[in-house]
Design a protein around this motif. Sequence first.
Motif, PDB file in Angstrom:
ATOM      1  N   GLU A   1      -8.163  -0.353   1.043  1.00 20.83           N
ATOM      2  CA  GLU A   1      -8.130   0.620  -0.033  1.00 20.83           C
ATOM      3  C   GLU A   1      -6.747   0.696  -0.667  1.00 20.83           C
ATOM      4  O   GLU A   1      -6.611   0.702  -1.892  1.00 20.83           O
ATOM      5  CB  GLU A   1      -8.527   2.009   0.475  1.00 20.83           C
ATOM      6  CG  GLU A   1      -8.475   3.082  -0.613  1.00 20.83           C
ATOM      7  CD  GLU A   1      -8.493   4.495  -0.059  1.00 20.83           C
ATOM      8  OE1 GLU A   1      -9.574   4.958   0.307  1.00 20.83           O
ATOM      9  OE2 GLU A   1      -7.399   5.118   0.004  1.00 20.83           O
ATOM     10  N   ARG A   2      -5.731   0.749   0.176  1.00 21.14           N
ATOM     11  CA  ARG A   2      -4.374   0.833  -0.358  1.00 21.14           C
ATOM     12  C   ARG A   2      -4.002  -0.434  -1.121  1.00 21.14           C
ATOM     13  O   ARG A   2      -3.301  -0.379  -2.132  1.00 21.14           O
ATOM     14  CB  ARG A   2      -3.381   1.102   0.773  1.00 21.14           C
ATOM     15  CG  ARG A   2      -3.375   2.573   1.215  1.00 21.14           C
ATOM     16  CD  ARG A   2      -2.363   2.822   2.309  1.00 21.14           C
ATOM     17  NE  ARG A   2      -2.178   4.253   2.563  1.00 21.14           N
ATOM     18  CZ  ARG A   2      -1.282   5.021   1.992  1.00 21.14           C
ATOM     19  NH1 ARG A   2      -0.449   4.492   1.093  1.00 21.14           N
ATOM     20  NH2 ARG A   2      -1.183   6.309   2.270  1.00 21.14           N
TER      21      ARG A   2
ATOM     22  N   ASP B   1      -1.191  -5.986   1.995  1.00 24.08           N
ATOM     23  CA  ASP B   1      -1.330  -4.821   2.859  1.00 24.08           C
ATOM     24  C   ASP B   1      -2.553  -5.044   3.736  1.00 24.08           C
ATOM     25  O   ASP B   1      -3.490  -5.758   3.338  1.00 24.08           O
ATOM     26  CB  ASP B   1      -1.484  -3.535   2.044  1.00 24.08           C
ATOM     27  CG  ASP B   1      -1.062  -2.304   2.843  1.00 24.08           C
ATOM     28  OD1 ASP B   1       0.075  -1.839   2.644  1.00 24.08           O
ATOM     29  OD2 ASP B   1      -1.860  -1.839   3.684  1.00 24.08           O
TER      30      ASP B   1
ATOM     31  N   ASP C   1      -4.456  -2.544   4.770  1.00 25.16           N
ATOM     32  CA  ASP C   1      -5.403  -1.494   4.417  1.00 25.16           C
ATOM     33  C   ASP C   1      -6.055  -1.864   3.086  1.00 25.16           C
ATOM     34  O   ASP C   1      -5.399  -1.908   2.048  1.00 25.16           O
ATOM     35  CB  ASP C   1      -4.666  -0.153   4.313  1.00 25.16           C
ATOM     36  CG  ASP C   1      -5.601   1.019   4.057  1.00 25.16           C
ATOM     37  OD1 ASP C   1      -6.385   0.954   3.088  1.00 25.16           O
ATOM     38  OD2 ASP C   1      -5.530   2.013   4.807  1.00 25.16           O
TER      39      ASP C   1
ATOM     40  N   GLY D   1       0.795  -1.218   0.000  1.00 19.36           N
ATOM     41  CA  GLY D   1       0.000   0.000   0.000  1.00 19.36           C
ATOM     42  C   GLY D   1       0.828   1.269   0.000  1.00 19.36           C
ATOM     43  O   GLY D   1       0.281   2.361  -0.188  1.00 19.36           O
ATOM     44  N   SER D   2       2.143   1.152   0.193  1.00 19.89           N
ATOM     45  CA  SER D   2       3.041   2.299  -0.037  1.00 19.89           C
ATOM     46  C   SER D   2       3.171   2.456  -1.552  1.00 19.89           C
ATOM     47  O   SER D   2       4.209   2.172  -2.144  1.00 19.89           O
ATOM     48  CB  SER D   2       4.411   2.043   0.603  1.00 19.89           C
ATOM     49  OG  SER D   2       4.289   1.821   1.994  1.00 19.89           O
ATOM     50  N   VAL D   3       2.099   2.913  -2.161  1.00 22.60           N
ATOM     51  CA  VAL D   3       1.881   2.728  -3.593  1.00 22.60           C
ATOM     52  C   VAL D   3       2.955   3.395  -4.449  1.00 22.60           C
ATOM     53  O   VAL D   3       3.414   2.821  -5.443  1.00 22.60           O
ATOM     54  CB  VAL D   3       0.475   3.239  -3.978  1.00 22.60           C
ATOM     55  CG1 VAL D   3       0.301   3.247  -5.493  1.00 22.60           C
ATOM     56  CG2 VAL D   3      -0.585   2.351  -3.341  1.00 22.60           C
TER      57      VAL D   3
ATOM     58  N   TYR E   1       0.034   9.699  -3.087  1.00 22.95           N
ATOM     59  CA  TYR E   1      -0.775   8.485  -3.052  1.00 22.95           C
ATOM     60  C   TYR E   1      -2.207   8.785  -3.503  1.00 22.95           C
ATOM     61  O   TYR E   1      -2.781   8.060  -4.332  1.00 22.95           O
ATOM     62  CB  TYR E   1      -0.796   7.880  -1.647  1.00 22.95           C
ATOM     63  CG  TYR E   1      -1.941   6.909  -1.460  1.00 22.95           C
ATOM     64  CD1 TYR E   1      -1.909   5.655  -2.053  1.00 22.95           C
ATOM     65  CD2 TYR E   1      -3.073   7.265  -0.720  1.00 22.95           C
ATOM     66  CE1 TYR E   1      -2.976   4.772  -1.921  1.00 22.95           C
ATOM     67  CE2 TYR E   1      -4.135   6.396  -0.578  1.00 22.95           C
ATOM     68  CZ  TYR E   1      -4.087   5.150  -1.182  1.00 22.95           C
ATOM     69  OH  TYR E   1      -5.138   4.284  -1.054  1.00 22.95           O
ATOM     70  N   GLU E   2      -2.808   9.845  -2.964  1.00 17.72           N
ATOM     71  CA  GLU E   2      -4.184  10.181  -3.299  1.00 17.72           C
ATOM     72  C   GLU E   2      -4.321  10.520  -4.784  1.00 17.72           C
ATOM     73  O   GLU E   2      -5.305  10.137  -5.434  1.00 17.72           O
ATOM     74  CB  GLU E   2      -4.657  11.340  -2.428  1.00 17.72           C
ATOM     75  CG  GLU E   2      -4.800  10.945  -0.956  1.00 17.72           C
ATOM     76  CD  GLU E   2      -5.071  12.123  -0.042  1.00 17.72           C
ATOM     77  OE1 GLU E   2      -5.012  13.288  -0.532  1.00 17.72           O
ATOM     78  OE2 GLU E   2      -5.345  11.910   1.156  1.00 17.72           O
TER      79      GLU E   2
ATOM     80  N   THR F   1      -5.580  -0.215  -4.478  1.00 18.41           N
ATOM     81  CA  THR F   1      -4.867   0.760  -5.298  1.00 18.41           C
ATOM     82  C   THR F   1      -3.556   0.174  -5.805  1.00 18.41           C
ATOM     83  O   THR F   1      -3.178   0.373  -6.969  1.00 18.41           O
ATOM     84  CB  THR F   1      -4.597   2.042  -4.486  1.00 18.41           C
ATOM     85  OG1 THR F   1      -5.843   2.577  -4.030  1.00 18.41           O
ATOM     86  CG2 THR F   1      -3.887   3.086  -5.335  1.00 18.41           C
ATOM     87  N   ALA F   2      -2.846  -0.559  -4.930  1.00 21.25           N
ATOM     88  CA  ALA F   2      -1.591  -1.188  -5.342  1.00 21.25           C
ATOM     89  C   ALA F   2      -1.828  -2.208  -6.453  1.00 21.25           C
ATOM     90  O   ALA F   2      -1.038  -2.302  -7.411  1.00 21.25           O
ATOM     91  CB  ALA F   2      -0.928  -1.856  -4.139  1.00 21.25           C
TER      92      ALA F   2
ATOM     93  N   ARG G   1      -4.141   7.152  -6.573  1.00 24.07           N
ATOM     94  CA  ARG G   1      -5.393   6.407  -6.345  1.00 24.07           C
ATOM     95  C   ARG G   1      -6.513   6.937  -7.228  1.00 24.07           C
ATOM     96  O   ARG G   1      -7.230   6.175  -7.880  1.00 24.07           O
ATOM     97  CB  ARG G   1      -5.774   6.529  -4.868  1.00 24.07           C
ATOM     98  CG  ARG G   1      -7.102   5.863  -4.483  1.00 24.07           C
ATOM     99  CD  ARG G   1      -7.612   6.433  -3.176  1.00 24.07           C
ATOM    100  NE  ARG G   1      -7.878   7.872  -3.297  1.00 24.07           N
ATOM    101  CZ  ARG G   1      -8.005   8.696  -2.246  1.00 24.07           C
ATOM    102  NH1 ARG G   1      -7.875   8.230  -1.008  1.00 24.07           N
ATOM    103  NH2 ARG G   1      -8.259   9.974  -2.443  1.00 24.07           N
TER     104      ARG G   1
END
Length: 452
Positions: free
Chosen positions: A59-60, A55, A57, A28-30, A303-304, A63-64, A307
Amino acid sequence: MGRSPFPPRPPEGPSIVTAPRIVLVGAGSVVFTQGLLADLFAFPELRGAHIVLHDIDDERLATAEAATRYIAEQRGATPRISAFADRRAALDGADFVINIVQIGMVEATRTDFEVPARHGLSQTIGDTLGIGGIFRALRTFPFLKALGEDMAAVCPDAWLLNYTNPMAMNVQYLTQATGLNRVVGLCHSVHWTMHDLCDLVNVPLEKVTYLAAGVNHQAWVLNFEYDGENLYQRLDALIATDPQLRRRVRVDMYRRLGFYPTETSEHSSEYVPWYLHHPSEIERLRLPVGAYLGIVDENMAEYEKTRDALAAGTGLPVEGTMEYAPQIIHSITTGTPRTVYGNVPNRGLIENLPAHGTVEVPCLVDGSGVQPTRIGSLPPQLTALNRAYLSMNDLVVRAALEDEPRHIRHAAMVDPATSSALRVEQIWELCDDMVRAHADRLQPALRATLGT
């Protein structure tokens, strides 16, 4: 050691027999994940790898996964892609595990700055030594122990490639607490130091011969040559004529110690007692106190942005950075030899540093794995600083291994920047406040407050 650790990539390497299973823990540290994937898919032999994302999370993680599919398409890669919220399921059968977890994320990072600041302690980055480094390590150790247990159960032969800071403490803890013996800590500080030094003295990096060694974020450029010329002489001439260069911590350290440090001035200022508790030095050397909080905000915004772009069905350009982990995976998988810089247990690699500490040295990587280079002894002035660094690290690791909360305070007492700024009773009060702030992330025995 030899030439740059980023040699020209051969057009075709030996064929992969089976696609490696590469697990990204903390995927998630995308933004960082995207860079790693761009580097992996730059190697034709790795474009069919099994990329596994983990991850906690949701959502993260989603996204990843979207980012992975986008980058694969952009790079013409056809990997198998899996995503798991369950860590052990993700690790099952892994060949390589890349750890990029940050425990506590933004909230914990703000605590690492705000609580010490109330006690009068200045920090710039706070992720390696000092109060910030101590508590980042202590809240990461329980995760590392669980990660090690999972790997021992489902992928005992995998290589663990760690990016999570504080690098040296985390690698020491992993090797002492988990029994894993294929652990390498990776950091890009040596490469970017050499890149920037070469720009400064106007020589091409790929033609420079250099050797660096020491500890993570406080290693030293021991040799710096181009076509038989000692490039330190060029650097000296530039420094002598440029007063702005002399307003950098790492240049100030180089002028006094004789060897250039391999981390930025912001980082380097935190590992010695000479700068951050003197307002005049903060001004002279232009030190951005609290700088990492700005970096955290920038990372969150990036990140946002990523995403939202992926959710809209588009993506963002991602440039490869040639991080060490993809190079290691390629070399081990294909047998292609190259040199990288790794953080590994010392065990005699640097003779005048503690054997159980973690040191940063050049490593040969090929089909046999990662083979660190024996350096010998460092110059005594460099050894003295590295020993202080490793002594503090050892106390933090011992605090966790021995369930001894007093060692947290002992580590802060011997930390150069903390001990130069605060009286001993203030150090203990600060540690108590940090324990209270991070209590739910620390192992139970370390949650005690001890007073002064």
